[in-house]
Design a protein around this motif. Structure first.
Motif: not given
Length: 134
Positions: A19-35
């Motif tokens: 889900t989008v919420d799960e993806l956001k949690k995974l993204l927090k673990l990485l040194p990147v910001q989505p466009s």
């Protein structure tokens, strides 16, 4: 008995089941910001970090047991995490992150970036083929 799972070829294929919420949690673990904030943009931002040099840096940030979980899956079970065999061999489970009865309250560890779902409601953890050949 080991469960047969479909081959997960790409990181994007595995991330699409989140889900989008799960993806956001995974993204927090990485040194990147989505466009952007759309699901496709989140998937692209995460997938970019799971290949090449960013993948190596992520691997290096795992603890020994988490690295063993990835190595066992890639070299012994073609990407599938066999929890029973892993527990028997290492005497403990790897840190997957916090657990909660409600999945929306769970916080993943970096290990979850290596093991992706093979279906919307799947409990199978699988390293995508794309990551195995990196």
């Amino acid at each position: 008995m080991t469960e047969t799972v479909p081959l997960l070829k790409t990181v994007a294929d595995g991330l699409a089941f989140h889900t989008v919420d799960e993806l956001k949690k995974l993204l927090k673990l990485l040194p990147v910001q989505p466009s952007g904030t759309r699901k496709a943009e989140l998937i692209a931002a995460i997938a970019q970090q799971l290949t090449g040099k960013p993948l190596q840096a992520l691997w290096n940030s795992l603890d020994d047991i988490q690295q063993a979980a990835v190595a066992e899956a890639v070299h012994r079970t073609d990407g599938y995490h066999d929890n029973e065999a892993f527990l028997a061999k290492y005497g403990q489970e790897p840190d997957w992150g916090s657990r909660d009865a409600y999945s929306y309250r769970q916080e993943p560890s970096k290990l979850r970036l290596f093991f992706l779902s093979t279906g919307t409601y799947s409990r199978t953890f699988y390293v995508p083929r794309e990551m195995q050949i990196e």
